[in-house]
Motif scaffolding. Structure first.
Motif, mmCIF file in Angstrom:
data_model
loop_
_atom_site.group_PDB
_atom_site.id
_atom_site.type_symbol
_atom_site.label_atom_id
_atom_site.label_comp_id
_atom_site.label_asym_id
_atom_site.label_seq_id
_atom_site.Cartn_x
_atom_site.Cartn_y
_atom_site.Cartn_z
ATOM 1 N N LYS A 60 0.904 -1.223 0.042
ATOM 2 C CA LYS A 60 0.016 -0.129 -0.110
ATOM 3 C C LYS A 60 0.939 1.194 -0.060
ATOM 4 N N VAL A 63 2.353 1.783 -3.381
ATOM 5 C CA VAL A 63 1.200 2.092 -4.552
ATOM 6 C C VAL A 63 0.953 3.642 -4.122
ATOM 7 N N ASN A 64 0.856 3.858 -2.911
ATOM 8 C CA ASN A 64 0.269 5.339 -2.623
ATOM 9 C C ASN A 64 1.313 6.172 -2.889
ATOM 10 N N SER A 66 3.557 6.044 -5.562
ATOM 11 C CA SER A 66 3.708 5.947 -6.980
ATOM 12 C C SER A 66 2.412 6.877 -7.542
ATOM 13 N N THR A 67 2.369 7.879 -7.754
ATOM 14 C CA THR A 67 1.143 8.513 -8.146
ATOM 15 C C THR A 67 1.188 8.820 -9.795
ATOM 16 N N LYS A 72 5.149 4.773 -11.275
ATOM 17 C CA LYS A 72 4.506 3.470 -11.205
ATOM 18 C C LYS A 72 5.488 2.576 -12.091
ATOM 19 N N CYS A 98 -1.724 -7.064 -5.246
ATOM 20 C CA CYS A 98 -2.576 -5.908 -4.915
ATOM 21 C C CYS A 98 -4.001 -6.257 -5.019
ATOM 22 N N ILE A 103 -5.981 -3.879 -2.192
ATOM 23 C CA ILE A 103 -5.577 -2.308 -2.573
ATOM 24 C C ILE A 103 -6.299 -1.921 -3.931
ATOM 25 N N THR A 104 -6.970 -0.712 -3.713
ATOM 26 C CA THR A 104 -7.976 -0.516 -4.647
ATOM 27 C C THR A 104 -7.438 0.700 -5.779
ATOM 28 N N ASN A 105 -6.303 1.371 -5.153
ATOM 29 C CA ASN A 105 -5.517 2.086 -6.142
ATOM 30 C C ASN A 105 -4.982 1.301 -7.665
ATOM 31 N N ASP A 106 -5.213 2.054 -8.549
ATOM 32 C CA ASP A 106 -4.809 1.121 -9.815
ATOM 33 C C ASP A 106 -3.222 1.257 -9.899
ATOM 34 N N PHE A 107 -2.502 0.108 -10.194
ATOM 35 C CA PHE A 107 -1.339 0.098 -10.091
ATOM 36 C C PHE A 107 -0.827 -1.023 -11.263
#
Length: 111
Positions: A60, A63-64, A66-67, A72, A98, A103-107
């Motif tokens: 997390k 991912v958080n 790497s915006t 990424k 993920c 983890i809901t953020n797109d990675f």
């Protein structure tokens, strides 16, 4: 003896990436990303059936941090290179980490 060798091997990988780390993501170096992903080793090498809380929390953070597309890609490159040195790694588990960690953020490394 096997545990000592595996620990030594892991430290060796970290050392190699400490020396060669490039393209850090926002606020994180490649070394930091590898350190955050280390708790996932047991899961991605099928030693456990689910990732630990430390694994999911580390992912997390990566991912958080790497915006942007470039961040990424740098994080993906770093972790892929580190993973290429780990024997018996299950690529399906790596690719679904993920999702398993919720983890809901797109990675997506391709974006």
């Amino acid at each position: 003896m096997k545990t000592v060798f595996l620990s030594f091997f892991t430290l060796l990988i970290l050392f190699v990436f400490t020396v060669t780390a490039t393209n850090p993501s926002k606020g994180l170096t490649c070394e930091q990303e590898i350190t955050l992903a280390m708790p996932c080793l047991d899961y991605v090498t099928k030693k456990t059936n689910s990732p630990s809380a430390a694994c999911c929390n580390g992912m997390k953070q990566i991912v958080n941090s790497s915006t942007t597309k470039e961040e990424k890609q740098a994080a993906c490159k770093c972790l892929k290179e580190a993973g290429s040195h780990i024997p018996n790694i299950d690529k399906d588990r790596v690719n679904n980490l993920c999702k398993v960690c919720k983890i809901t953020n797109d990675f997506d490394c391709q974006k």
